[in-house]
Scaffold this active site. Structure first.
Site, PDB file in Angstrom:
ATOM      1  N   ASP A 129       0.826  -1.214   0.000  1.00  0.00           N
ATOM      2  CA  ASP A 129       0.000   0.000   0.000  1.00  0.00           C
ATOM      3  C   ASP A 129       0.860   1.265   0.000  1.00  0.00           C
ATOM      4  O   ASP A 129       0.668   2.155   0.838  1.00  0.00           O
ATOM      5  CB  ASP A 129      -0.933   0.010   1.219  1.00  0.00           C
ATOM      6  CG  ASP A 129      -1.663  -1.298   1.411  1.00  0.00           C
ATOM      7  OD1 ASP A 129      -2.231  -1.795   0.425  1.00  0.00           O
ATOM      8  OD2 ASP A 129      -1.675  -1.824   2.538  1.00  0.00           O
ATOM      9  N   GLU A 179     -11.230  -0.079  -3.000  1.00  0.00           N
ATOM     10  CA  GLU A 179     -10.619   0.267  -1.710  1.00  0.00           C
ATOM     11  C   GLU A 179      -9.427   1.181  -1.986  1.00  0.00           C
ATOM     12  O   GLU A 179      -9.215   1.633  -3.102  1.00  0.00           O
ATOM     13  CB  GLU A 179     -10.170  -1.007  -0.981  1.00  0.00           C
ATOM     14  CG  GLU A 179      -9.209  -1.857  -1.794  1.00  0.00           C
ATOM     15  CD  GLU A 179      -8.869  -3.189  -1.152  1.00  0.00           C
ATOM     16  OE1 GLU A 179      -9.225  -3.392   0.024  1.00  0.00           O
ATOM     17  OE2 GLU A 179      -8.241  -4.031  -1.814  1.00  0.00           O
TER      18      GLU A 179
END
Length: 553
Positions: A47, A213
């Site tokens: 991420d 997301e």
């Protein structure tokens, strides 16, 4: 011996050293001819997010249960990166003091620079939205602030608007919130320390972009943009939303997908521009055991839509590049890579190292005079099943598809207390280790493995030898075979195998045990490192392991 300036942990506070340039012997993305290869970080920086201040780039990534958390990396050209610190010293959850909280805590951070300060926001899926800030990313970060107490909010990203309002975009973790595949926006106070209104869902991806997301919030040319992945980690794609109103309605476009490349599921990341007028996007690729690797893609804006990667058919959706021209810079910068090998010649711990759980200052001692780190044996939990339950594992990321990790270790247990162990471990939900144990028959070196450690299984001893002295060289040789694991998740996970060796003189190494197949940890890649433990018995002292060096080649 090469010395690397490092990080010191003193209770709940920590000091950062100045990271010097290092060049890996395992993976260098800069090809030295003005081009680079992907991934630019062959390591588990899950991420990733990025911001630019002047001609300096700063990156952070998820750290979950590993501490210190929120690694801070710096680059001058988006290809060559160095670890310069961490933003979080210890977990904010008290129960983390007892054992690792695998896969919990720090999920999908976002780093931004605003009014002379660096901010990082992240979602703890069990506690809420946190923020931490500093004026100097190489220095000390302030104590984290709970921006919004909530269960299930993840992937948080702020936006400071021109009118002084501050917004936060986020996603939801289905496992905690009972809802996923939507993106929401809420307003914060001017300081960015508290939300001042409820979250409003501004995009529903259930039909077209399931599992959307990881939003990243930007504003450009009067449009609000939300970059987000969808379709799942190993098989997904990149979507961009845009609107003239912060709360929508948003239109969407798929701007990056795997295409005809081996880069499966180009996933969550961040967009950044350069002083020279270029645009770039950093994202991760999940390859299984090695974790989530970081790629760098060129970006072009067409009719106020970004096209990421190379758009060969002109449909507005690019595919990842494997090699490409490096970003333009005003000066030439040296090749450097994140720190790996460590000679333990300083009085503070190297920035490449993380513990597997909340930190205890009694776990180690750095001895720069003699050039070693001493790991004190620490009692395992009373209900110990395997090293999966142990926080005092000193670990670093898998750095390349193939590498050899070797360490020189001297084990000094308390003779009367049997069961103290020290050694080298390759850790995931399955793990293997070379463990020296103090037994009734003296020091015994064993190659052990534990399959499904995350399910509470115990170790199996594959082979053992009795040691005549307490100094030994331990080695793990790791190789990515090029095979894919089964058909699960589209068969994207690469097969990574490890054979372990030992030596009593540092010259002749002998195999010990059998070949082991690496497996990732909980939301993280496999890690390699060292440990020293003792049984869960009450004593007023224990033994230790002096680690002279740890080398990646």
């Amino acid at each position: 011996m090469k010395k690397i300036m490092t990080l010191c942990l003193l209770g709940a506070s920590f000091l950062t050293g100045i990271a010097q340039n290092s060049v890996s012997k395992t993976w260098v993305p800069d090809l030295g001819n003005g081009t680079y290869k992907n991934p630019v970080l062959y390591a588990d920086y899950s991420d990733p997010d990025i911001c630019r201040v002047g001609d300096d780039y700063y990156m952070t990534a998820s750290s979950f249960n590993c501490l210190p958390g929120l690694p801070i990396l710096h680059s001058k050209d988006l290809v060559n990166w160095t670890i310069i610190g961490h933003a979080v010293a210890s977990s904010l959850a008290p129960h983390s003091n007892t054992r690792p909280q695998h896969g919990n805590h720090i999920w999908a951070p976002c780093i931004r620079h605003h009014n002379g300060e660096f901010y990082i926001y992240w979602g703890d899926p069990d506690q809420g939205v946190y923020m931490v800030k500093t004026k100097d990313p190489r220095g000390t970060w302030e104590e984290p602030v709970l921006v919004k107490a909530a269960k299930g909010i993840i992937d948080t990203t702020p936006l400071w608007d021109e009118d002084g309002k501050v917004y936060l975009a986020h996603a939801y973790a289905g496992s905690r919130a009972g809802l996923k595949s939507v993106i929401a926006v809420c307003e914060m106070n001017a300081e960015g320390t508290k939300t001042i209104g409820p979250s409003r869902i501004i995009f529903d991806g259930h039909e077209a972009h399931q599992t959307c997301e990881g939003p990243k919030f930007y504003k450009r040319n009067g449009y609000y943009y939300i970059f987000h992945p969808a379709g799942g980690v190993p098989t997904g794609w990149q979507v961009v939303l845009r609107s003239k109103n912060v709360y929508g309605p948003y239109e969407w476009k798929t701007v990056l997908a795997q295409g005809n490349t081996p880069v499966n599921g180009p996933h969550q990341g961040g967009w950044v521009d350069t002083p020279e007028g270029e645009d770039w996007f950093m994202h991760f690729q999940d390859v299984g055991a090695a974790g989530r690797l970081v790629h760098l893609q060129p970006v072009k804006w067409v009719n106020d839509w970004p096209v990421i990667g190379i758009d060969k058919d002109g449909d507005g959706c690019g595919e990842p590049v494997l090699t490409y021209q490096k970003p333009k810079t005003s000066a030439k910068y040296p090749i450097c890579t994140p720190q790996e090998s460590d000679e333990f010649n300083t009085n503070i711990l190297g920035l490449q190292w993380q513990w597997h759980g909340n930190i205890n200052e009694k776990w180690h001692y750095c001895n720069p005079t003699d050039g070693y780190i001493r790991l004190y044996s620490h009692p395992v939990p009373e209900d110990y099943k395997s090293l999966w339950d142990v926080s005092n594992l000193l670990m670093q990321k898998v750095p390349a598809p193939s590498f050899t990790a070797t360490t020189k270790l001297k084990f000094s247990p308390i003779e009367k207390y049997k069961g103290e162990r020290a050694g080298l471990v390759v850790m995931g939900m399955d793990y293997a280790a070379l463990a020296i144990e103090n037994t009734e028959n003296g020091l015994v070196l064993s190659q052990v493995e534990c399959l499904k450690a995350d399910k509470g299984n115990t170790e199996t001893v594959n082979e053992s030898v009795t040691l005549k002295n307490n100094e030994v060289y331990l080695r793990a040789k790791v190789t990515t075979t090029g095979e894919k694991i089964g058909k699960s998740e589209g068969g994207h996970d690469l097969v990574v195998k490890c054979q372990m060796y030992y030596s009593t003189n540092g010259k002749k190494f002998q195999k010990l045990g059998k070949e082991f197949q690496l497996k990732e940890g909980k939301w993280i890649g496999a890690k390699v490192g060292i440990f020293c433990t003792r049984p869960a018995i009450v004593t007023n002292d224990g033994g230790w392991a002096d680690v002279d060096w740890f080398r990646m080649e």
